[in-house]
Motif scaffolding. Structure first.
Motif, PDB file in Angstrom:
ATOM      1  N   CYS A 174       0.840  -1.204   0.000  1.00 30.18           N
ATOM      2  CA  CYS A 174       0.000   0.000   0.000  1.00 30.18           C
ATOM      3  C   CYS A 174       0.869   1.247   0.000  1.00 30.18           C
ATOM      4  O   CYS A 174       0.464   2.286  -0.493  1.00 30.18           O
ATOM      5  N   HIS A 175       2.089   1.140   0.478  1.00 28.38           N
ATOM      6  CA  HIS A 175       2.984   2.284   0.495  1.00 28.38           C
ATOM      7  C   HIS A 175       3.541   2.567  -0.885  1.00 28.38           C
ATOM      8  O   HIS A 175       4.124   3.604  -1.110  1.00 28.38           O
ATOM      9  N   LEU A 176       3.356   1.633  -1.793  1.00 29.30           N
ATOM     10  CA  LEU A 176       3.867   1.810  -3.146  1.00 29.30           C
ATOM     11  C   LEU A 176       2.848   2.521  -4.025  1.00 29.30           C
ATOM     12  O   LEU A 176       3.044   2.666  -5.209  1.00 29.30           O
ATOM     13  N   LEU A 177       1.758   2.987  -3.433  1.00 33.34           N
ATOM     14  CA  LEU A 177       0.683   3.597  -4.194  1.00 33.34           C
ATOM     15  C   LEU A 177       0.942   5.041  -4.572  1.00 33.34           C
ATOM     16  O   LEU A 177       0.054   5.728  -5.018  1.00 33.34           O
ATOM     17  N   CYS A 178       2.133   5.516  -4.406  1.00 31.12           N
ATOM     18  CA  CYS A 178       2.390   6.918  -4.673  1.00 31.12           C
ATOM     19  C   CYS A 178       3.441   7.079  -5.753  1.00 31.12           C
ATOM     20  O   CYS A 178       4.334   7.873  -5.636  1.00 31.12           O
ATOM     21  N   GLY A 179       3.305   6.302  -6.813  1.00 27.85           N
ATOM     22  CA  GLY A 179       4.235   6.362  -7.929  1.00 27.85           C
ATOM     23  C   GLY A 179       4.239   7.723  -8.584  1.00 27.85           C
ATOM     24  O   GLY A 179       3.229   8.392  -8.641  1.00 27.85           O
ATOM     25  N   ILE A 180       5.373   8.113  -9.116  1.00 26.52           N
ATOM     26  CA  ILE A 180       5.505   9.400  -9.764  1.00 26.52           C
ATOM     27  C   ILE A 180       5.765   9.137 -11.228  1.00 26.52           C
ATOM     28  O   ILE A 180       6.800   8.608 -11.592  1.00 26.52           O
ATOM     29  N   GLN A 181       4.801   9.479 -12.053  1.00 23.37           N
ATOM     30  CA  GLN A 181       4.977   9.300 -13.480  1.00 23.37           C
ATOM     31  C   GLN A 181       3.915  10.069 -14.233  1.00 23.37           C
ATOM     32  O   GLN A 181       2.883  10.423 -13.686  1.00 23.37           O
ATOM     33  N   GLN A 182       4.167  10.315 -15.512  1.00 17.87           N
ATOM     34  CA  GLN A 182       3.201  10.936 -16.396  1.00 17.87           C
ATOM     35  C   GLN A 182       2.537   9.809 -17.179  1.00 17.87           C
ATOM     36  O   GLN A 182       3.216   8.934 -17.691  1.00 17.87           O
ATOM     37  N   THR A 183       1.206   9.795 -17.245  1.00 16.20           N
ATOM     38  CA  THR A 183       0.499   8.796 -18.029  1.00 16.20           C
ATOM     39  C   THR A 183      -0.497   9.512 -18.921  1.00 16.20           C
ATOM     40  O   THR A 183      -0.748  10.706 -18.774  1.00 16.20           O
ATOM     41  N   ASP A 184      -1.113   8.765 -19.829  1.00 19.71           N
ATOM     42  CA  ASP A 184      -2.118   9.339 -20.702  1.00 19.71           C
ATOM     43  C   ASP A 184      -3.383   9.710 -19.949  1.00 19.71           C
ATOM     44  O   ASP A 184      -4.121  10.586 -20.372  1.00 19.71           O
ATOM     45  N   ILE A 185      -3.667   9.031 -18.834  1.00 18.70           N
ATOM     46  CA  ILE A 185      -4.921   9.243 -18.150  1.00 18.70           C
ATOM     47  C   ILE A 185      -4.786   9.942 -16.807  1.00 18.70           C
ATOM     48  O   ILE A 185      -5.769  10.342 -16.227  1.00 18.70           O
ATOM     49  N   GLY A 186      -3.599  10.101 -16.311  1.00 21.81           N
ATOM     50  CA  GLY A 186      -3.413  10.756 -15.023  1.00 21.81           C
ATOM     51  C   GLY A 186      -2.060  11.422 -14.967  1.00 21.81           C
ATOM     52  O   GLY A 186      -1.175  11.126 -15.746  1.00 21.81           O
ATOM     53  N   VAL A 187      -1.921  12.324 -14.024  1.00 15.70           N
ATOM     54  CA  VAL A 187      -0.655  13.023 -13.852  1.00 15.70           C
ATOM     55  C   VAL A 187      -0.219  12.846 -12.412  1.00 15.70           C
ATOM     56  O   VAL A 187      -0.985  13.089 -11.488  1.00 15.70           O
ATOM     57  N   SER A 188       1.006  12.391 -12.232  1.00 15.02           N
ATOM     58  CA  SER A 188       1.580  12.256 -10.903  1.00 15.02           C
ATOM     59  C   SER A 188       2.796  13.166 -10.833  1.00 15.02           C
ATOM     60  O   SER A 188       3.637  13.139 -11.718  1.00 15.02           O
ATOM     61  N   GLN A 213      11.255  10.408  -1.350  1.00 14.80           N
ATOM     62  CA  GLN A 213      12.077  10.101  -2.521  1.00 14.80           C
ATOM     63  C   GLN A 213      12.273   8.592  -2.687  1.00 14.80           C
ATOM     64  O   GLN A 213      12.249   8.079  -3.801  1.00 14.80           O
ATOM     65  N   ALA A 214      12.477   7.885  -1.575  1.00 11.05           N
ATOM     66  CA  ALA A 214      12.665   6.435  -1.636  1.00 11.05           C
ATOM     67  C   ALA A 214      11.401   5.754  -2.148  1.00 11.05           C
ATOM     68  O   ALA A 214      11.461   4.854  -2.989  1.00 11.05           O
ATOM     69  N   VAL A 215      10.237   6.196  -1.666  1.00 10.53           N
ATOM     70  CA  VAL A 215       8.976   5.625  -2.134  1.00 10.53           C
ATOM     71  C   VAL A 215       8.794   5.942  -3.616  1.00 10.53           C
ATOM     72  O   VAL A 215       8.397   5.076  -4.400  1.00 10.53           O
ATOM     73  N   LYS A 216       9.106   7.156  -4.005  1.00  8.11           N
ATOM     74  CA  LYS A 216       8.994   7.562  -5.404  1.00  8.11           C
ATOM     75  C   LYS A 216       9.802   6.628  -6.303  1.00  8.11           C
ATOM     76  O   LYS A 216       9.324   6.185  -7.346  1.00  8.11           O
ATOM     77  N   GLN A 217      11.015   6.299  -5.916  1.00  8.29           N
ATOM     78  CA  GLN A 217      11.881   5.430  -6.717  1.00  8.29           C
ATOM     79  C   GLN A 217      11.319   4.022  -6.836  1.00  8.29           C
ATOM     80  O   GLN A 217      11.481   3.362  -7.849  1.00  8.29           O
ATOM     81  N   ARG A 218      10.664   3.541  -5.795  1.00  9.20           N
ATOM     82  CA  ARG A 218      10.199   2.157  -5.746  1.00  9.20           C
ATOM     83  C   ARG A 218       8.794   1.955  -6.276  1.00  9.20           C
ATOM     84  O   ARG A 218       8.407   0.842  -6.587  1.00  9.20           O
ATOM     85  N   ALA A 219       8.012   3.001  -6.374  1.00  3.09           N
ATOM     86  CA  ALA A 219       6.575   2.854  -6.582  1.00  3.09           C
ATOM     87  C   ALA A 219       6.167   2.384  -7.968  1.00  3.09           C
ATOM     88  O   ALA A 219       5.168   1.684  -8.099  1.00  3.09           O
ATOM     89  N   GLY A 220       6.866   2.777  -8.990  1.00  2.00           N
ATOM     90  CA  GLY A 220       6.466   2.363 -10.326  1.00  2.00           C
ATOM     91  C   GLY A 220       5.071   2.832 -10.673  1.00  2.00           C
ATOM     92  O   GLY A 220       4.722   3.992 -10.466  1.00  2.00           O
ATOM     93  N   THR A 221       4.243   1.918 -11.153  1.00  2.37           N
ATOM     94  CA  THR A 221       2.889   2.263 -11.596  1.00  2.37           C
ATOM     95  C   THR A 221       1.817   1.902 -10.573  1.00  2.37           C
ATOM     96  O   THR A 221       0.635   1.893 -10.894  1.00  2.37           O
ATOM     97  N   ALA A 222       2.202   1.609  -9.354  1.00  2.00           N
ATOM     98  CA  ALA A 222       1.247   1.121  -8.355  1.00  2.00           C
ATOM     99  C   ALA A 222       0.097   2.092  -8.103  1.00  2.00           C
ATOM    100  O   ALA A 222      -1.052   1.675  -7.948  1.00  2.00           O
ATOM    101  N   ASN A 223       0.361   3.387  -8.057  1.00  2.00           N
ATOM    102  CA  ASN A 223      -0.701   4.344  -7.790  1.00  2.00           C
ATOM    103  C   ASN A 223      -1.722   4.357  -8.918  1.00  2.00           C
ATOM    104  O   ASN A 223      -2.927   4.350  -8.674  1.00  2.00           O
ATOM    105  N   GLU A 224      -1.248   4.366 -10.143  1.00  2.00           N
ATOM    106  CA  GLU A 224      -2.170   4.344 -11.275  1.00  2.00           C
ATOM    107  C   GLU A 224      -2.970   3.048 -11.298  1.00  2.00           C
ATOM    108  O   GLU A 224      -4.150   3.043 -11.641  1.00  2.00           O
TER     109      GLU A 224
END
Length: 185
Positions: A23-37, A157-168
């Motif tokens: 559940c802590h991996l739910l904060c991924g940082i990435q740009q997607t077609d359907i959402g913005v992180s 920052q550590a969560v950001k690196q590990r999260a991947g696409t989990a939030n999306e």
């Protein structure tokens, strides 16, 4: 848990993440077609997306233990709720079951609940963070803002690196659960 992909195994922030639940991996940082992180400050991770549902329907997906258990977490995870008190100050204790067969205990409490508008959850075990869900009506549905504030920038920052696409994935699962509920399936 997500593979380390390119991170040094002796990195202390990575080692500390190994104890965290998915559940802590739910904060991924990435740009997607359907959402913005995005990362809006060093301690804060933020995701936003317009969902094709009303604020009332989305709020209801958090308020119903059965519905929330069906979509919470990344793809492949399931949940068993031990305590679910959806009231201000109420406890939320549950176990996430990963596709790898491992189980991850999570404890939180509901810090603030404003029907059809705002949910604030304090995650009460490492990594500690405050999750704020804002729901704003839009012509196409609801603008959902998902914001996590961590105790320090290093953890964020550590969560950001590990999260991947989990939030999306989590938001995708919310949409799927609401679609299924809308069609009576």
């Amino acid at each position: 848990m997500v593979a380390d992909k390119g991170l040094e195994s002796d990195d202390q922030s990575v080692k500390s993440l190994m104890k965290w639940s998915p559940c802590h991996l739910l904060c991924g940082i990435q740009q997607t077609d359907i959402g913005v992180s995005v990362m809006i400050e060093e301690r804060t991770l933020r995701t936003s997306r317009v969902l094709p549902f009303s604020p009332k329907e989305i709020y209801g997906a958090f308020a119903s233990a059965d519905l929330l258990a069906s979509w919470w977490g990344p793809e492949g995870f399931s949940n068993t709720f031990e305590i679910f008190e959806f009231t201000t100050g109420g406890r939320w204790k549950f176990v996430m079951h990963g596709p790898d067969g491992k189980s991850y205990l999570n404890e939180s409490f509901f810090k603030e609940l404003v029907p059809d508008s705002r949910i604030v959850i304090h995650h009460d075990c490492p990594p500690n963070f405050r999750l704020t869900i804002e729901l704003t009506p839009e012509k196409e549905g609801t603008d959902l803002i998902w914001e996590q504030v961590f105790e320090d920038a290093e953890t964020a920052q550590a969560v950001k690196q590990r999260a991947g696409t989990a939030n999306e994935q989590n938001i995708d699962r919310l949409i799927a659960a609401l679609s299924k509920a809308a069609h009576g399936a």
